[in-house]
Write a protein that holds these residues in place. Structure first.
Motif, PDB file in Angstrom:
ATOM      1  N   UNK A 133     -76.876  -5.386  52.740  1.00  0.00           N
ATOM      2  CA  UNK A 133     -76.468  -6.105  51.364  1.00  0.00           C
ATOM      3  C   UNK A 133     -76.814  -5.209  50.224  1.00  0.00           C
ATOM      4  N   UNK A 134     -75.806  -5.204  49.577  1.00  0.00           N
ATOM      5  CA  UNK A 134     -76.037  -4.388  48.183  1.00  0.00           C
ATOM      6  C   UNK A 134     -76.033  -5.646  47.135  1.00  0.00           C
ATOM      7  N   UNK A 135     -77.254  -5.432  46.336  1.00  0.00           N
ATOM      8  CA  UNK A 135     -77.496  -6.122  45.093  1.00  0.00           C
ATOM      9  C   UNK A 135     -77.034  -5.515  43.880  1.00  0.00           C
ATOM     10  N   UNK A 136     -75.754  -5.920  43.455  1.00  0.00           N
ATOM     11  CA  UNK A 136     -75.131  -5.246  42.455  1.00  0.00           C
ATOM     12  C   UNK A 136     -75.544  -5.866  40.929  1.00  0.00           C
ATOM     13  N   UNK A 137     -75.954  -5.225  40.185  1.00  0.00           N
ATOM     14  CA  UNK A 137     -76.062  -5.569  38.703  1.00  0.00           C
ATOM     15  C   UNK A 137     -75.565  -4.378  37.706  1.00  0.00           C
ATOM     16  N   UNK A 138     -74.775  -4.737  36.702  1.00  0.00           N
ATOM     17  CA  UNK A 138     -74.061  -3.885  35.900  1.00  0.00           C
ATOM     18  C   UNK A 138     -75.218  -2.871  35.165  1.00  0.00           C
ATOM     19  N   UNK A 139     -74.851  -1.666  35.000  1.00  0.00           N
ATOM     20  CA  UNK A 139     -75.713  -0.794  34.536  1.00  0.00           C
ATOM     21  C   UNK A 139     -76.465  -1.148  33.249  1.00  0.00           C
ATOM     22  N   UNK A 140     -75.909  -1.570  32.320  1.00  0.00           N
ATOM     23  CA  UNK A 140     -76.517  -1.654  30.935  1.00  0.00           C
ATOM     24  C   UNK A 140     -77.589  -2.798  31.029  1.00  0.00           C
ATOM     25  N   UNK A 141     -77.440  -3.892  32.132  1.00  0.00           N
ATOM     26  CA  UNK A 141     -78.360  -4.774  32.384  1.00  0.00           C
ATOM     27  C   UNK A 141     -79.640  -4.155  33.112  1.00  0.00           C
ATOM     28  N   UNK A 142     -79.384  -3.345  33.643  1.00  0.00           N
ATOM     29  CA  UNK A 142     -80.358  -2.612  34.547  1.00  0.00           C
ATOM     30  C   UNK A 142     -81.100  -1.645  33.819  1.00  0.00           C
TER      31      UNK A 142
END
Length: 198
Positions: A133-142
């Protein structure tokens, strides 16, 4: 029992995903980092191998345990030393994980065994796990999370990002993508749906 491997870039919110999954009945969560720390305790094979690999460095606390800050400085200052360290620790962690997965399958009490590892793909855990499973969060949020929670500079965050896999690579190897951009409730809904689909 199904064995799920969870990965994603730094700051993606993997801890929140794992905390939620750990509340479910019949679920055990394992963290590769924690396993590595246990395997590096004094008296273990890993400890002895690391001691022999870095004989000229002061990387210890007074009680004989590794001083993680000193150790990090040594291995991140030299690519060969980092590779040497990884060559000791990663195979040991993988062997432990394989043994635990086998034991849990034989015991038959779990519905789900979950492993979180930063290098899940690079270390070929797809050969052991039933699903990645890949947990995807946009780069600017990270980026914002890391600057706030860890006090990193923007430059440091970008340096970390550039050392990790690109989004396309995660998506290529993972059969489930949890989109963690819309808050806790939405993330939990997606996890419930993914678990039901197994």
């Amino acid at each position: 029992m199904k064995f799920i491997g969870i990965t994603g870039g730094v700051g993606a919110g993997k801890s929140a995903v794992l905390d939620y999954m750990a509340t479910k009945p019949g679920v055990r969560v394992m963290l590769a980092d924690e396993i590595a720390h246990e395997l590096m305790e004094p008296g273990t094979d890993c400890y002895e191998q690391i001691r022999q690999a870095f004989p000229e460095h002061d990387i210890y606390k007074e009680d004989g345990h590794f001083d993680r800050i000193k150790l990090a400085k040594v291995i991140f200052s030299d690519e060969n030393k980092r590779a040497g360290m990884n060559g000791i620790v990663h195979p040991a962690v993988k062997a432990y994980v394989i043994a635990e997965a086998k034991r849990e399958r034989q015991e038959g009490t779990l519905a789900l065994l979950v492993l979180e590892a930063a290098l899940l793909i690079e270390e070929h855990y797809d050969e052991i796990c039933d699903e990645l499973w890949y947990i995807y969060t946009r780069e600017e949020i990270r980026e914002a999370r890391l600057m706030e929670s860890r006090g990193y500079s923007r430059e440091k965050v970008q340096q970390i990002f550039s050392s990790q896999l690109k989004e396309a690579e995660y998506r290529k190897h993972c059969s489930v993508v949890i989109d963690n951009n819309e808050g806790l409730e939405e993330m939990q809904r997606q996890i419930d749906a993914a678990v039901c689909a197994i």
